[in-house]
Design a protein around this motif. Structure first.
Motif, mmCIF file in Angstrom:
data_model
loop_
_atom_site.group_PDB
_atom_site.id
_atom_site.type_symbol
_atom_site.label_atom_id
_atom_site.label_comp_id
_atom_site.label_asym_id
_atom_site.label_seq_id
_atom_site.Cartn_x
_atom_site.Cartn_y
_atom_site.Cartn_z
ATOM 1 N N LEU A 30 0.835 -1.198 0.000
ATOM 2 C CA LEU A 30 0.000 0.000 0.000
ATOM 3 C C LEU A 30 0.872 1.251 0.000
ATOM 4 C CD1 LEU A 30 -3.069 0.481 0.061
ATOM 5 C CD2 LEU A 30 -2.892 0.787 2.528
ATOM 6 N N GLU A 34 -3.661 5.438 -1.447
ATOM 7 C CA GLU A 34 -4.274 4.198 -1.916
ATOM 8 C C GLU A 34 -5.078 3.506 -0.818
ATOM 9 O OE1 GLU A 34 -0.996 2.839 -5.303
ATOM 10 O OE2 GLU A 34 -1.095 1.751 -3.393
ATOM 11 N N VAL A 35 -5.976 2.633 -1.265
ATOM 12 C CA VAL A 35 -6.663 1.718 -0.360
ATOM 13 C C VAL A 35 -6.392 0.300 -0.830
ATOM 14 C CG1 VAL A 35 -8.483 3.393 0.121
ATOM 15 C CG2 VAL A 35 -8.834 1.683 -1.663
ATOM 16 N N VAL A 80 -12.920 -2.733 1.280
ATOM 17 C CA VAL A 80 -11.689 -2.087 1.727
ATOM 18 C C VAL A 80 -11.168 -2.792 2.976
ATOM 19 C CG1 VAL A 80 -10.669 0.043 2.622
ATOM 20 C CG2 VAL A 80 -12.337 0.147 0.756
ATOM 21 N N VAL A 83 -6.329 1.275 4.562
ATOM 22 C CA VAL A 83 -6.251 2.583 3.903
ATOM 23 C C VAL A 83 -4.928 3.246 4.280
ATOM 24 C CG1 VAL A 83 -8.754 2.896 3.854
ATOM 25 C CG2 VAL A 83 -7.453 3.772 5.787
ATOM 26 N N VAL A 87 -5.393 8.965 3.322
ATOM 27 C CA VAL A 87 -6.660 8.772 2.615
ATOM 28 C C VAL A 87 -7.829 9.247 3.474
ATOM 29 C CG1 VAL A 87 -8.282 7.025 1.781
ATOM 30 C CG2 VAL A 87 -5.876 6.921 1.119
ATOM 31 N N LYS A 88 -8.688 10.041 2.869
ATOM 32 C CA LYS A 88 -9.916 10.503 3.511
ATOM 33 C C LYS A 88 -11.113 10.032 2.685
ATOM 34 C CE LYS A 88 -7.297 12.931 6.288
ATOM 35 N NZ LYS A 88 -7.040 12.462 7.667
ATOM 36 N N PHE A 90 -12.791 7.135 2.747
ATOM 37 C CA PHE A 90 -13.035 5.700 2.685
ATOM 38 C C PHE A 90 -12.474 5.048 3.935
ATOM 39 C CE2 PHE A 90 -13.313 6.966 -1.713
ATOM 40 C CZ PHE A 90 -14.409 6.241 -2.174
ATOM 41 N N CYS A 91 -13.175 4.016 4.417
ATOM 42 C CA CYS A 91 -12.794 3.347 5.663
ATOM 43 C C CYS A 91 -12.762 1.838 5.455
ATOM 44 C CB CYS A 91 -13.796 3.663 6.773
ATOM 45 S SG CYS A 91 -13.984 5.411 7.151
ATOM 46 N N ILE A 92 -12.066 1.146 6.345
ATOM 47 C CA ILE A 92 -12.061 -0.312 6.335
ATOM 48 C C ILE A 92 -13.501 -0.811 6.447
ATOM 49 C CG2 ILE A 92 -11.364 -2.364 7.635
ATOM 50 C CD1 ILE A 92 -8.822 -0.833 8.403
ATOM 51 N N SER A 118 -4.337 -3.010 -4.668
ATOM 52 C CA SER A 118 -4.249 -1.635 -4.175
ATOM 53 C C SER A 118 -4.812 -0.703 -5.242
ATOM 54 C CB SER A 118 -2.801 -1.264 -3.860
ATOM 55 O OG SER A 118 -2.001 -1.317 -5.028
ATOM 56 N N VAL A 121 -7.077 6.200 -4.423
ATOM 57 C CA VAL A 121 -8.381 6.601 -3.895
ATOM 58 C C VAL A 121 -9.166 7.431 -4.908
ATOM 59 C CG1 VAL A 121 -7.587 8.729 -2.781
ATOM 60 C CG2 VAL A 121 -9.519 7.459 -1.799
#
Length: 340
Positions: A30, A34-35, A80, A83, A87-88, A90-92, A118, A121
């Motif tokens: 990662l 990236e996520v 996901v 992260v 990264v803003k 998006f969450c696990i 990977s 975002v």
């Protein structure tokens, strides 16, 4: 705790479907921005088999330089799992879909045929709740292609296919002919044109007529019985989702001031003839775009646009899916399902 290894479909040489091997591969590393996505499904697209073969149809100077082992695939849907710190949004645990690194990953940097990938975002969007991972994975490249050709280019990058910037045309009240209407891009082009107010004539094998009418086509031409260029005149736009050297045959179907959009323009050489008859010929290279995919996700979620699945295969059987692709006459999309 994430594993250090995963399963992926890799190839160690160019060739036919038989070069695709389901084997162990290292997990993606990662990077910033990236996520990490645990892949549930992977959509198959023509660039996959072009790259598998080594882009043989391109001049040598255009052929991408790759490093083996190579992992194909751009279109993914999954969850996901990690992260990057910067990264803003998006969450696990978020369910997402994306077209990964295209065309920047043209030489195999997308790496979608795998259990994990990977993704920058900027290229992902929340998966529509109204469709499953298989249907979500089937959409990104084909639907973005239809949207960027017909509605909104979505970027200002230089056009590798022509000197001028591609410009979509107004569709409301116009007549649009879509060749290859039952295929991956074609079945979305029919729906997008109808959404934007066009009258749509779909060219496909007669066995697809019921589906294409369900998708909104106003008229159907069975190319196995009638050549569309012998039947149709004065359309405003032809979207040739087959493209290639034979796309020039549609020039006679288009009114002066109309346009021809070949999705695959390589080999088409009749631009001088197009100028003589007053037809604009234009194409573009589809590009990853998370913001557009989010917009399209809302249309997918509401059912305004719906993906069609020809068939699905386990990831381990990617070679069989590619064999199916070589037989052609695909209705909608082929999708790989990933074991977890």
């Amino acid at each position: 705790m994430l594993p250090k290894m995963m399963k992926a479909v890799q190839q160690h040489e160019f060739g036919g479907p038989e070069v695709l091997r389901y084997e162990n591969a290292p997990m993606p590393v990662l990077k910033a921005g990236e996520v990490l996505v645990q892949v549930h499904a992977v959509g198959i697209n023509p660039p996959d088999w072009y790259l598998r073969e080594g882009y043989k149809m391109l001049p040598p100077e255009w052929q991408p330089q790759v490093t083996f082992p190579l992992v194909l695939g751009t279109d993914i849907s999954g969850v996901v799992k990690a992260v990057a710190e910067d990264v803003k949004g998006f969450c696990i645990g978020d369910e997402v879909f994306a077209m990964v690194r295209f065309p920047s990953g043209l030489a195999g940097g997308s790496r979608g045929y795998a259990q994990y990938v990977s993704v920058p975002v900027s290229e992902i969007a929340v998966k529509p709740e109204g469709i499953n991972h298989v249907h979500a994975a089937s959409t990104p490249m084909s639907l973005l292609t239809a949207w960027q050709f017909l509605v909104d280019l979505g970027h200002d990058e230089p056009n590798p296919l022509q000197a001028n910037r591609h410009a979509p045309v107004a569709l409301d009240g116009k007549t649009v002919l879509v060749n290859g209407a039952a295929g991956g891009v074609g079945h979305f082009a029919v729906q997008v044109a109808k959404l934007k107010g066009a009258r749509v004539i779909a060219v496909a094998s007669g066995k697809h007529e019921t589906l294409l009418r369900e998708l909104g086509a106003d008229g159907i031409i069975d190319y196995t019985k009638t050549k569309p260029e012998d039947l149709v005149r004065d359309v405003d736009l032809v979207v040739d989702a087959v493209g290639g050297p034979t796309t020039g045959r549609f020039l006679r179907t288009i009114k002066r001031g109309g346009a021809l959009f070949p999705i695959f323009p390589l080999g088409f050489l009749e631009t001088e003839e197009a100028n003589k008859v007053g037809v604009t010929v234009s194409a573009t290279q589809v590009r990853s775009n998370g913001m557009q995919l989010a917009e399209l996700g809302r249309l997918l979620n509401s059912g305004v646009i719906r993906p069609v699945i020809d068939s699905t295969y386990p990831l381990a059987d990617a070679g069989k899916a590619h064999e199916r692709a070589t037989r052609g006459h695909i209705q909608g999309k082929l999708v790989l399902e990933v074991l977890r």
